[in-house]
Design a protein around this motif. Structure first.
Motif, PDB file in Angstrom:
ATOM      1  N   GLU A  49       9.687  -6.174  -0.126  1.00 52.09           N
ATOM      2  CA  GLU A  49       8.527  -5.313   0.157  1.00 52.09           C
ATOM      3  C   GLU A  49       8.025  -4.397  -0.721  1.00 52.09           C
ATOM      4  OE1 GLU A  49       8.446  -2.109   3.202  1.00 52.09           O
ATOM      5  OE2 GLU A  49       7.949  -3.837   4.330  1.00 52.09           O
ATOM      6  N   ASP A  50       9.130  -3.603  -1.557  1.00 56.50           N
ATOM      7  CA  ASP A  50       8.893  -2.796  -2.444  1.00 56.50           C
ATOM      8  C   ASP A  50       8.263  -3.354  -3.741  1.00 56.50           C
ATOM      9  OD1 ASP A  50       9.719  -0.488  -1.088  1.00 56.50           O
ATOM     10  OD2 ASP A  50      11.808  -0.678  -1.645  1.00 56.50           O
ATOM     11  N   LYS A  51       8.727  -4.591  -4.027  1.00 54.58           N
ATOM     12  CA  LYS A  51       8.218  -5.142  -5.374  1.00 54.58           C
ATOM     13  C   LYS A  51       6.802  -5.754  -4.811  1.00 54.58           C
ATOM     14  CE  LYS A  51       7.842  -7.412  -9.275  1.00 54.58           C
ATOM     15  NZ  LYS A  51       7.877  -6.720 -10.460  1.00 54.58           N
ATOM     16  N   ALA A  52       6.414  -6.106  -3.813  1.00 51.73           N
ATOM     17  CA  ALA A  52       5.216  -6.571  -3.155  1.00 51.73           C
ATOM     18  C   ALA A  52       4.247  -5.501  -3.263  1.00 51.73           C
ATOM     19  CB  ALA A  52       5.352  -7.134  -1.882  1.00 51.73           C
ATOM     20  N   ARG A  53       4.618  -4.201  -2.859  1.00 52.03           N
ATOM     21  CA  ARG A  53       3.965  -3.090  -2.889  1.00 52.03           C
ATOM     22  C   ARG A  53       3.340  -2.542  -4.466  1.00 52.03           C
ATOM     23  NH1 ARG A  53       4.796   1.562  -1.549  1.00 52.03           N
ATOM     24  NH2 ARG A  53       7.058   1.788  -1.614  1.00 52.03           N
ATOM     25  N   GLU A  54       4.129  -2.891  -5.236  1.00 47.56           N
ATOM     26  CA  GLU A  54       3.882  -2.597  -6.413  1.00 47.56           C
ATOM     27  C   GLU A  54       2.976  -3.792  -7.026  1.00 47.56           C
ATOM     28  OE1 GLU A  54       6.283  -2.847 -10.965  1.00 47.56           O
ATOM     29  OE2 GLU A  54       7.464  -2.733  -8.937  1.00 47.56           O
ATOM     30  N   VAL A  55       3.030  -4.891  -6.693  1.00 49.61           N
ATOM     31  CA  VAL A  55       2.317  -5.931  -7.487  1.00 49.61           C
ATOM     32  C   VAL A  55       1.045  -5.709  -6.743  1.00 49.61           C
ATOM     33  CG1 VAL A  55       1.799  -8.552  -7.224  1.00 49.61           C
ATOM     34  CG2 VAL A  55       4.213  -7.569  -7.879  1.00 49.61           C
ATOM     35  N   LEU A  56       0.893  -5.552  -5.546  1.00 50.94           N
ATOM     36  CA  LEU A  56      -0.364  -5.383  -4.897  1.00 50.94           C
ATOM     37  C   LEU A  56      -1.217  -4.191  -5.099  1.00 50.94           C
ATOM     38  CD1 LEU A  56       0.577  -7.199  -1.459  1.00 50.94           C
ATOM     39  CD2 LEU A  56      -0.821  -8.101  -3.338  1.00 50.94           C
ATOM     40  N   GLY A  57      -0.417  -3.209  -5.562  1.00 49.85           N
ATOM     41  CA  GLY A  57      -0.891  -1.966  -5.785  1.00 49.85           C
ATOM     42  C   GLY A  57      -1.266  -1.104  -4.511  1.00 49.85           C
ATOM     43  N   LEU A  58      -0.173  -1.124  -3.487  1.00 53.79           N
ATOM     44  CA  LEU A  58      -0.489  -0.305  -2.358  1.00 53.79           C
ATOM     45  C   LEU A  58       0.534   0.725  -2.205  1.00 53.79           C
ATOM     46  CD1 LEU A  58      -0.126  -3.635  -0.040  1.00 53.79           C
ATOM     47  CD2 LEU A  58      -2.327  -2.527  -0.768  1.00 53.79           C
ATOM     48  N   SER A  59      -0.078   1.869  -1.526  1.00 54.49           N
ATOM     49  CA  SER A  59       0.678   3.007  -1.502  1.00 54.49           C
ATOM     50  C   SER A  59       1.656   2.750  -0.147  1.00 54.49           C
ATOM     51  CB  SER A  59      -0.120   4.207  -0.873  1.00 54.49           C
ATOM     52  OG  SER A  59      -0.801   3.802   0.395  1.00 54.49           O
ATOM     53  N   GLU A  60       2.693   3.620  -0.070  1.00 54.75           N
ATOM     54  CA  GLU A  60       3.681   3.937   1.047  1.00 54.75           C
ATOM     55  C   GLU A  60       2.905   3.548   2.419  1.00 54.75           C
ATOM     56  OE1 GLU A  60       7.301   3.967   2.973  1.00 54.75           O
ATOM     57  OE2 GLU A  60       6.978   3.762   0.996  1.00 54.75           O
ATOM     58  N   GLY A  61       1.830   4.217   2.599  1.00 52.03           N
ATOM     59  CA  GLY A  61       1.233   3.990   3.940  1.00 52.03           C
ATOM     60  C   GLY A  61       0.737   2.989   4.116  1.00 52.03           C
ATOM     61  N   LEU A  62       0.578   2.046   3.287  1.00 51.39           N
ATOM     62  CA  LEU A  62       0.144   0.705   3.499  1.00 51.39           C
ATOM     63  C   LEU A  62       1.254  -0.567   3.491  1.00 51.39           C
ATOM     64  CD1 LEU A  62      -3.167   0.806   1.200  1.00 51.39           C
ATOM     65  CD2 LEU A  62      -3.017   0.843   3.673  1.00 51.39           C
ATOM     66  N   ARG A  63       2.192  -0.011   3.806  1.00 52.91           N
ATOM     67  CA  ARG A  63       3.398  -0.946   4.037  1.00 52.91           C
ATOM     68  C   ARG A  63       3.189  -2.389   5.044  1.00 52.91           C
ATOM     69  NH1 ARG A  63       8.572  -0.520   1.956  1.00 52.91           N
ATOM     70  NH2 ARG A  63       9.023   1.432   0.839  1.00 52.91           N
ATOM     71  N   GLY A  64       2.320  -1.942   5.972  1.00 55.87           N
ATOM     72  CA  GLY A  64       1.957  -2.982   6.823  1.00 55.87           C
ATOM     73  C   GLY A  64       1.227  -4.069   6.224  1.00 55.87           C
ATOM     74  N   GLU A  65       0.268  -3.668   5.183  1.00 55.45           N
ATOM     75  CA  GLU A  65      -0.392  -4.982   4.613  1.00 55.45           C
ATOM     76  C   GLU A  65       0.530  -5.891   3.863  1.00 55.45           C
ATOM     77  OE1 GLU A  65      -4.072  -4.543   4.372  1.00 55.45           O
ATOM     78  OE2 GLU A  65      -3.024  -3.817   6.232  1.00 55.45           O
ATOM     79  N   VAL A  66       1.799  -5.506   3.699  1.00 53.66           N
ATOM     80  CA  VAL A  66       2.819  -6.752   3.047  1.00 53.66           C
ATOM     81  C   VAL A  66       3.125  -7.328   4.278  1.00 53.66           C
ATOM     82  CG1 VAL A  66       5.013  -6.753   2.031  1.00 53.66           C
ATOM     83  CG2 VAL A  66       3.537  -4.849   1.332  1.00 53.66           C
TER      84      VAL A  66
END
Length: 260
Positions: A49-66
């Protein structure tokens, strides 16, 4: 007429329909490229999940998008025209069009996407988060990934009619009309008349209103010159710049004072 649209960053939730069937989407020449992106994106989001957020450029508050992306293959689907939200799509308001205008929308609108390449508004897709600017670890930059399949699929989709290009720069990069197709393509900017500057809200909302106006009117311009006349008939203020040579698109500036 083929109308090229950007997607929206905001999206409605996935529907309750059957899960995604890539082979059922329009532009079947893109199926293999779609399978590659869906496969890598879903695997990445399931595994880290953390790597995915980095790749997608998502903030902590957008974890649900992952989580959305992790469930791409099993989530319910709904028509793309219902998935995409935001200023342009609010102004377009596909749901409130009359039946004839809806049929015209189904035939003419094509939404570009980092995940799907491009889809019709009637294609059934789940909600997701993946912009064209994403660089996946395996496939690399999506803008580059889509160039070859788009070059094969889009000229056929364009047919022999007008191409109205309303995409933002990021979504225009994977496919730029060339040659004869470019000569019947019109790219549109929306300018705030008092300042002659592009303002994001004016730009998106007016593009949505333009598409809606054309669909409602049943306008069928065959080329950019006829499009200019159709827009002026619909009371838009349009300045047109014809291309300097063959194989280049027209540039249309639509001037607005305000958007209601």
């Amino acid at each position: 007429m083929l109308v090229l649209l950007p997607p929206s960053e905001g999206k409605a939730s996935s529907g309750r329909g059957a899960p995604l069937k890539l082979e059922s989407l329009s532009l079947p020449a893109l199926t293999a490229a779609r399978e590659a992106v869906v496969g890598e994106l879903a695997e990445l989001c399931l595994a880290d999940e953390d790597k995915a957020r980095e790749v997608l450029g998502l903030s902590e508050g957008l974890r649900g998008e992952v989580a959305k992306n992790a469930g791409l293959r099993t989530a319910g689907t709904r028509p793309a025209g219902e998935i995409y939200t935001g200023v342009l799509y609010d102004a377009l308001d596909l749901a409130s069009l009359d039946p004839a205008a809806k049929r015209r929308a189904a035939r003419s609108l094509l939404v570009f996407s980092g995940l799907w390449g491009a889809v019709r508004v009637t294609d059934r897709i789940p909600s997701y988060r993946c912009s064209m600017g994403v660089r996946l670890p395996g496939l690399g930059a999506l803008g580059t990934h889509w160039r070859a399949p788009m070059a094969a699929a889009l000229p056929e989709a364009a047919g022999d009619g007008l191409v109205l290009d309303l995409r933002s720069a990021a979504y225009a990069a994977p496919w730029k009309p060339k040659g004869e197709v470019a000569g019947r393509t019109a790219s549109v900017r929306v300018l705030h008349a008092p300042t002659r500057k592009v303002v994001s809200h004016f730009n998106k909302a007016t593009k949505g209103r333009i598409v809606r106006s054309l669909l409602e009117a049943g306008a069928a311009p065959a080329d950019p010159a006829e499009l200019v006349e159709a827009l002026r008939d619909l009371r838009y203020t349009v300045e047109a710049q014809a291309p300097a040579g063959a194989g280049k698109a027209w540039q249309l500036d639509v001037l607005v004072d305000e958007v209601h």
